[in-house]
Design a protein around this motif. Sequence first.
Motif, PDB file in Angstrom:
ATOM      1  N   CYS A  69      -6.205  10.282  -2.619  1.00  0.00           N
ATOM      2  CA  CYS A  69      -5.811   9.528  -1.424  1.00  0.00           C
ATOM      3  C   CYS A  69      -6.965   8.703  -0.873  1.00  0.00           C
ATOM      4  N   THR A  71      -9.166   7.133  -2.705  1.00  0.00           N
ATOM      5  CA  THR A  71      -9.114   5.920  -3.529  1.00  0.00           C
ATOM      6  C   THR A  71      -7.952   5.036  -3.079  1.00  0.00           C
ATOM      7  N   TRP A  72      -6.783   5.633  -2.895  1.00  0.00           N
ATOM      8  CA  TRP A  72      -5.594   4.902  -2.423  1.00  0.00           C
ATOM      9  C   TRP A  72      -5.882   4.205  -1.102  1.00  0.00           C
ATOM     10  N   LYS A  75      -8.078   1.107  -1.804  1.00  0.00           N
ATOM     11  CA  LYS A  75      -7.686   0.101  -2.792  1.00  0.00           C
ATOM     12  C   LYS A  75      -6.221  -0.293  -2.778  1.00  0.00           C
ATOM     13  N   ASP A  76      -5.332   0.655  -2.613  1.00  0.00           N
ATOM     14  CA  ASP A  76      -3.917   0.379  -2.832  1.00  0.00           C
ATOM     15  C   ASP A  76      -3.124   0.010  -1.580  1.00  0.00           C
ATOM     16  N   ASP A  77      -3.319   0.757  -0.510  1.00  0.00           N
ATOM     17  CA  ASP A  77      -2.535   0.509   0.709  1.00  0.00           C
ATOM     18  C   ASP A  77      -3.440   0.643   1.926  1.00  0.00           C
TER      19      ASP A  77
END
Length: 106
Positions: A69, A71-72, A75-77
Motif C-alpha cells: 500500500c 507503493t500504491w 505511484k498508483d492512486d
Amino acid sequence: MNLQKQKRIRLPKGSKAVKKLNDEIHSRDNDECIFCHCYVDRGVKWHHWPYGNEKEDVIHKGVNSCDACHTWAHKDDVQGANRRCCDHLSALYPEHAEYYERHVRD
C-alpha cells in the motif's frame, strides 16, 4: 506578514526517538495498514503524510501502511491515498483537519 520558513521536525535516522515514534504510530493504528487493514510488523517504518517538503517526524503526520500500500500510495492512486490519510488523521487529530484538507486538494 511573517514569511519566515518553518523548521520541520526531522529525527536522526536509526535513533531511539525514531523507534519510539514508529512504535507510537503502530500502537495508535493497531499494527494495521490504514489502507488494507493487514497486519504490519513493528519493524516497518510509518508512511509520512504529507510527504515531500511538508514531511515531518511527528505522530500527527504519519500513518501505518504495508509495503504494497505504501507503493500504491506513491505511484498508483495518489489522490485516493491522500484522501484516506486525510480522513484517518482528521478523525484522530481534528485540530489539524484544515491542514490535512489542504493537502488533499493540492
